[in-house]
Design a protein around this motif. Structure first.
Motif, short mmCIF file in Angstrom:
data_model
loop_
_atom_site.label_atom_id
_atom_site.label_comp_id
_atom_site.label_asym_id
_atom_site.label_seq_id
_atom_site.Cartn_x
_atom_site.Cartn_y
_atom_site.Cartn_z
N GLU A 113 7.99 21.62 82.53
CA GLU A 113 8.17 20.38 83.31
C GLU A 113 9.31 19.52 82.77
OE1 GLU A 113 5.83 19.35 85.91
OE2 GLU A 113 4.85 21.31 85.76
N GLU A 114 10.28 20.14 82.11
CA GLU A 114 11.43 19.40 81.60
C GLU A 114 12.69 19.83 82.33
OE1 GLU A 114 12.28 17.08 79.13
OE2 GLU A 114 10.14 16.62 79.03
N LEU A 115 13.65 18.91 82.47
CA LEU A 115 14.94 19.30 83.05
C LEU A 115 15.79 19.97 81.98
CD1 LEU A 115 15.80 16.12 85.15
CD2 LEU A 115 15.12 18.37 86.02
N ALA A 116 16.53 20.97 82.38
CA ALA A 116 17.41 21.66 81.43
C ALA A 116 18.73 20.90 81.32
CB ALA A 116 17.68 23.09 81.91
N PRO A 117 19.20 20.66 80.07
CA PRO A 117 20.51 19.99 79.94
C PRO A 117 21.63 20.93 80.38
CG PRO A 117 19.73 20.71 77.79
CD PRO A 117 18.64 21.03 78.77
N ILE A 138 10.25 20.76 72.92
CA ILE A 138 11.22 20.50 74.00
C ILE A 138 12.63 20.31 73.43
CG2 ILE A 138 11.90 18.83 75.81
CD1 ILE A 138 9.40 20.49 76.52
N ASN A 139 12.73 19.45 72.39
CA ASN A 139 14.06 19.22 71.80
C ASN A 139 14.62 20.48 71.17
OD1 ASN A 139 14.13 16.55 72.56
ND2 ASN A 139 13.13 15.83 70.67
N GLY A 140 13.75 21.26 70.54
CA GLY A 140 14.18 22.52 69.94
C GLY A 140 14.69 23.49 71.00
N LEU A 141 14.01 23.53 72.14
CA LEU A 141 14.45 24.42 73.24
C LEU A 141 15.81 23.96 73.79
CD1 LEU A 141 11.34 25.26 75.48
CD2 LEU A 141 12.90 26.89 74.41
N LYS A 142 15.99 22.64 73.88
CA LYS A 142 17.28 22.13 74.36
C LYS A 142 18.40 22.50 73.38
CE LYS A 142 15.46 18.31 77.13
NZ LYS A 142 15.24 16.87 77.25
N ASN A 143 18.10 22.41 72.09
CA ASN A 143 19.09 22.81 71.08
C ASN A 143 19.40 24.30 71.17
OD1 ASN A 143 19.26 20.23 70.07
ND2 ASN A 143 17.79 20.57 68.42
#
Lengths: 139, 155
Positions: free
Chosen positions: B71-75, B13-18
């Motif tokens: 199921e995560e919100l996109a920054p 998840i954190n990698g995708l946000k980055n």
């Protein structure tokens, strides 16, 4: 691959200088024979923590000879020097305006002396002091 | 099929946000380069940069939608994304055309380095769908790097 020379000196140098010396180290195996000496000088000066004036002068000389063949490494070196030397100059007394380092690196001066000559010329022509010369020189 | 640990899922998840932040930052920088590049190579660079930021715009959407599928919100928002990305902003001034190319090349290389970490995280988490997306993105950025490096030689 880093050389023995590089590894031996690294422990005495500050972070950004090590990073910059590593970039120079990567160019060396691909450098032309006419470019090697100046690159070796630049690497030594980075690792030996010489004054900003000597370092900058050697960088400008190396840039004049090597940059056309190795643009990306010199682009990265410029970014590192611009940021780090400005910080070093800012804490030393009797240094030129630290914004000048940016101008000096953006424009392609072959030596520090040639940049200083250009400043003197502009100072005379524009009749301005060192303090505002860094702004005037951009125009 | 083994259940994913929270740590593995968080890394993806954190990698995708980055990856989203890096892609967005690079899209914005490429757009600036498209506007401000000057010189005898203006037309070819102006057009090349346009193709690149248009491709990145579609990629950003795909990455954000993958986050939603997990199921995560996109920054979002410039300030939030800028904090998540190490890609430096282009100075707004007259620069040699070569510096625009070098700046973007540096940005693509930074993105690839972080995307490769994400690819490994996907592997450890067994998330093949996200890994597929990331591999595709790495391929696009590697191709762009090749094009930018080749351009640098002729400017």
């Amino acid at each position: 691959m880093q050389t023995h020379f590089f590894r031996e000196r690294v422990s005495h140098s500050t972070g950004w200088r090590i990073q910059a010396a590593a970039i120079v180290e990567e160019i060396l195996p691909h450098a032309k024979s006419t470019q090697v000496d100046i690159l070796l000088d630049l690497r030594s000066m980075l690792l030996d923590e010489v004054t900003w004036e000597n370092l900058l002068d050697t960088f400008l000389q190396a840039r004049a000879v090597v940059e056309d063949d190795h643009y990306m490494p010199f682009f990265r070196l410029r970014q590192l020097l611009e940021y780090s030397l400005r910080l070093e100059m800012a804490i030393q007394p009797d240094t030129p305006h630290s914004d000048m380092i940016r101008d000096m690196l953006r424009r392609k001066f072959p030596t520090l002396a040639s940049y200083r000559r250009e400043l003197k010329r502009l100072e005379f022509e524009l009749n301005v002091t060192d303090d505002i010369l860094s702004q005037k020189i951009q125009t | 099929m083994p259940t994913l640990t929270t740590k593995q899922t968080n890394a993806v998840i954190n990698g995708l946000k980055n990856l989203l932040a890096d892609s967005y930052s690079l899209m914005a920088q490429t757009h600036v380069a498209h506007w401000n590049v000057e010189g005898p190579h203006f037309f070819s660079l102006h057009e090349a940069f346009q193709k690149q930021y248009e491709e990145l715009f579609e990629a950003v959407d795909e990455i954000a939608e993958r986050l939603r599928a997990l199921e995560e919100l996109a920054p979002g928002g410039l300030a939030v994304l800028a904090k998540l990305s190490p890609i430096a902003e282009l100075p707004i001034e007259h620069l040699p055309a070569k510096d625009f190319v070098a700046h973007l090349l540096d940005g693509h290389e930074k993105l690839i380095a972080r995307a490769e970490q994400l690819r490994e995280a996907c592997d450890e988490a067994g998330d093949l769908e996200t890994q597929d997306l990331v591999i595709g993105r790495i391929q696009v950025h590697q191709k762009t790097c090749w094009m930018l490096r080749s351009t640098l030689k002729n400017l």
